[in-house]
Write a protein that holds these residues in place. Structure first.
Motif, PDB file in Angstrom:
ATOM      1  N   SER A 149      21.447 111.842  13.038  1.00 31.72           N
ATOM      2  CA  SER A 149      20.952 111.017  14.142  1.00 31.72           C
ATOM      3  C   SER A 149      20.346 109.717  13.620  1.00 31.72           C
ATOM      4  CB  SER A 149      19.941 111.788  14.994  1.00 31.72           C
ATOM      5  OG  SER A 149      18.769 112.059  14.274  1.00 31.72           O
ATOM      6  N   SER A 169      21.661 106.138  14.734  1.00 28.68           N
ATOM      7  CA  SER A 169      20.687 105.190  15.276  1.00 28.68           C
ATOM      8  C   SER A 169      20.685 103.884  14.499  1.00 28.68           C
ATOM      9  CB  SER A 169      19.279 105.799  15.247  1.00 28.68           C
ATOM     10  OG  SER A 169      19.217 106.927  16.068  1.00 28.68           O
ATOM     11  N   ASN A 208      15.865 107.052  14.259  1.00 28.57           N
ATOM     12  CA  ASN A 208      16.065 107.721  15.539  1.00 28.57           C
ATOM     13  C   ASN A 208      14.803 107.708  16.400  1.00 28.57           C
ATOM     14  OD1 ASN A 208      14.692 109.578  13.975  1.00 28.57           O
ATOM     15  ND2 ASN A 208      15.933 111.313  14.598  1.00 28.57           N
TER      16      ASN A 208
END
Length: 165
Positions: free
Chosen positions: A96, A100, A152
């Motif tokens: 993630s 991101s 993230n």
């Protein structure tokens, strides 16, 4: 024209398309880096990720051209993704963060050297963006502290950007 010659021509066409996409994405990333005053190292990392995806797609298309059965290819890719998913399950935050950072790279208004305030319900953090990496955003506060925020988490927070006139 026999089928082998046709497969060779199709393979050459796929490779040429891959090279064209490679050049286009490299140009896009370089333009984004120069327009947003981002570090060149960050651009290299993004280029590597995009190139890896392009190579995988190119190889799959070439395998299909040369007669690998699509159902067998689908089973192989599904098995590979399952193994990777299980292996990386504990590392989901890393994935993630990478995703991101790609979003921040292309579509976030914050650039290096911007002074920002991260608005949180418990406290606010104000600082100057000193680095935007693949996994973390680094802020330097007025007090000289260095604050590291995962990408993230950064993308989920409301940010107030100080506009320098």
């Amino acid at each position: 024209m026999d089928t082998t010659q046709l497969k060779i021509i199709e393979t050459i066409a796929v490779i040429l398309a891959f090279v064209f996409i490679l050049l286009a994405t490299t140009k896009l990333v370089n333009k984004t880096v120069s327009n947003n005053y981002l570090k060149k190292v960050r651009g290299k990392i993004i280029k590597k990720l995009i190139n890896l995806i392009n190579i995988i797609v190119c190889l799959i298309v070439i395998l299909i051209i040369w007669g690998v059965d699509q159902s067998e290819l689908a089973v192989f890719i599904g098995s590979l993704l399952t193994v990777l998913g299980i292996a990386l399950f504990a590392q989901w935050s890393i994935l993630s963060n990478i995703t991101s950072s790609i979003i921040i790279f292309f579509n976030h208004p914050v650039k290096l050297e911007d002074t920002i305030t991260i608005i949180d319900k418990d406290y606010e953090i104000e600082g100057r963006v000193s680095d935007i990496g693949v996994f973390f955003i680094i802020l330097k506060t007025k007090e000289g502290e260095q604050i590291t925020i995962p990408s993230n988490v950064f993308i989920q927070k409301m940010i107030k950007k100080k506009i320098n006139d």
